[in-house]
Design a protein around this motif. Sequence first.
Motif, short mmCIF file in Angstrom:
data_model
loop_
_atom_site.label_atom_id
_atom_site.label_comp_id
_atom_site.label_asym_id
_atom_site.label_seq_id
_atom_site.Cartn_x
_atom_site.Cartn_y
_atom_site.Cartn_z
N ALA A 172 0.81 -1.22 0.00
CA ALA A 172 0.00 0.00 0.00
C ALA A 172 0.84 1.27 0.00
O ALA A 172 0.38 2.33 -0.43
N LEU A 173 2.09 1.18 0.47
CA LEU A 173 2.98 2.34 0.50
C LEU A 173 3.73 2.55 -0.81
O LEU A 173 4.42 3.55 -0.98
N SER A 174 3.58 1.61 -1.75
CA SER A 174 4.45 1.57 -2.92
C SER A 174 3.76 2.04 -4.20
O SER A 174 2.55 1.96 -4.33
N ASP A 175 4.59 2.49 -5.12
CA ASP A 175 4.14 2.84 -6.47
C ASP A 175 4.33 1.68 -7.43
O ASP A 175 3.56 1.51 -8.38
N VAL A 176 5.39 0.90 -7.22
CA VAL A 176 5.70 -0.24 -8.07
C VAL A 176 5.97 -1.43 -7.16
O VAL A 176 6.76 -1.34 -6.22
N VAL A 177 5.30 -2.56 -7.43
CA VAL A 177 5.51 -3.78 -6.66
C VAL A 177 5.84 -4.91 -7.63
O VAL A 177 5.22 -5.04 -8.68
N LYS A 178 6.84 -5.69 -7.25
CA LYS A 178 7.20 -6.88 -8.04
C LYS A 178 7.20 -8.08 -7.11
O LYS A 178 7.70 -8.02 -5.99
N ALA A 179 6.60 -9.19 -7.55
CA ALA A 179 6.60 -10.43 -6.78
C ALA A 179 6.67 -11.60 -7.74
O ALA A 179 6.20 -11.51 -8.88
N SER A 180 7.25 -12.69 -7.29
CA SER A 180 7.26 -13.90 -8.11
C SER A 180 5.98 -14.68 -7.88
O SER A 180 5.29 -14.51 -6.87
N ASP A 181 5.68 -15.58 -8.82
CA ASP A 181 4.52 -16.43 -8.62
C ASP A 181 4.70 -17.32 -7.38
O ASP A 181 3.73 -17.63 -6.68
N GLU A 182 5.94 -17.69 -7.06
CA GLU A 182 6.20 -18.47 -5.84
C GLU A 182 5.93 -17.63 -4.58
O GLU A 182 5.39 -18.16 -3.60
N ASP A 183 6.31 -16.35 -4.60
CA ASP A 183 5.98 -15.46 -3.48
C ASP A 183 4.48 -15.45 -3.24
O ASP A 183 4.00 -15.58 -2.10
N LEU A 184 3.73 -15.27 -4.30
CA LEU A 184 2.28 -15.13 -4.18
C LEU A 184 1.62 -16.44 -3.74
O LEU A 184 0.64 -16.43 -3.00
N GLU A 185 2.17 -17.56 -4.17
CA GLU A 185 1.63 -18.85 -3.75
C GLU A 185 1.82 -19.05 -2.25
O GLU A 185 0.95 -19.58 -1.56
N TRP A 186 2.96 -18.61 -1.70
CA TRP A 186 3.17 -18.74 -0.26
C TRP A 186 2.25 -17.78 0.50
O TRP A 186 1.66 -18.15 1.52
N LEU A 187 2.11 -16.57 0.00
CA LEU A 187 1.29 -15.58 0.69
C LEU A 187 -0.19 -15.92 0.61
O LEU A 187 -0.93 -15.77 1.60
N TYR A 188 -0.63 -16.37 -0.56
CA TYR A 188 -2.06 -16.62 -0.79
C TYR A 188 -2.23 -17.97 -1.48
O TYR A 188 -2.48 -18.05 -2.68
N PRO A 189 -2.10 -19.07 -0.74
CA PRO A 189 -2.12 -20.40 -1.34
C PRO A 189 -3.39 -20.64 -2.16
O PRO A 189 -4.50 -20.34 -1.71
N GLY A 190 -3.17 -21.14 -3.37
CA GLY A 190 -4.29 -21.51 -4.21
C GLY A 190 -4.94 -20.38 -4.98
O GLY A 190 -5.83 -20.62 -5.81
N GLN A 191 -4.52 -19.15 -4.74
CA GLN A 191 -5.11 -18.01 -5.45
C GLN A 191 -4.32 -17.71 -6.73
O GLN A 191 -3.09 -17.81 -6.74
#
Length: 312
Positions: A172-191
Amino acid sequence: MLEGIDLLVIGECVADIVRLPGAADRVHPGGSPANVAYGLARLGHDVTLLTQLGPDAHGRLIRDHLAGAGVAVRTDGSTAPTPSAAVTLDGAGRAAYTFEITWTLGPVSLERQPRHVHTGSIAAVMEPGASAVVAAVESLRTAATVSYDPNVRPELMGDHEAAVREVERCVALSDVVKASDEDLEWLYPGQEPERVAERWLAAGPALVLVTRGGDGALAVLPGGRVPAGAPPVEVADTVGAGDAFMSGTLHALAAHGLLGAQGRERLRAVDRATVTDVLRHAVASAAVTVARAGANPPDVPELAAALGRTGR
């Protein structure tokens, strides 16, 4: 002194101890934010890294490495040992990490306002230092654009729900965010990563980037999605690939005048053609890095050659 500062990176340095069967350990300077700072300096930017380095052999190795690219290193004076990570590579060059790290960054006053601030990884979630990182970003973002890469390290994230809250606060504090698909799977499993990226976009950033390894990357912006393929490359290892993607992204955004307080409004109205060019630079930067050992991002001629090989 931080005279002439252009880009400020806040985050950890880590000595990556690479272990291969039947071979002696190799120590590479690492740490996601440090790698981003190094990559930006290699691409000709004026970069300061706010970090912690111990008075030990690993600390000297990392400091010399960063200085060799022109990174100005600023520390909080801590004398704790330099963090390290044992990096084990599988047959495809994919890296797994085991960490020995503390992060206790204290408040540091800056003599000059940077044009852009980047942070992420361990530094933005590991207390007690994470609070100092977030406070610095909050104070600087009024006059600087902000980028963030969660670069999830599950062993160090602590309680899952709390980690997700911390990541979302940084998003929410950022203008540009980058994440890997593996990051997102750990943060939000199955989404689906695309749906997560859209949700993050609605929380405040102008641009959310999702990396997919050999399958390329995806940008999500208010005007829709922009995909990018990954160029074919013989992979040596994937150490630092995401960080090279991030430095390539910021390099291209700066070239398009989309960083800094004056660039923020243009960034929020960025068009698909510009984002396509940014992604082209980012995936080319990552491709150079995975083709050689360690976190070794391209300089300007190497990136130009990689872009030329894409034929676009």
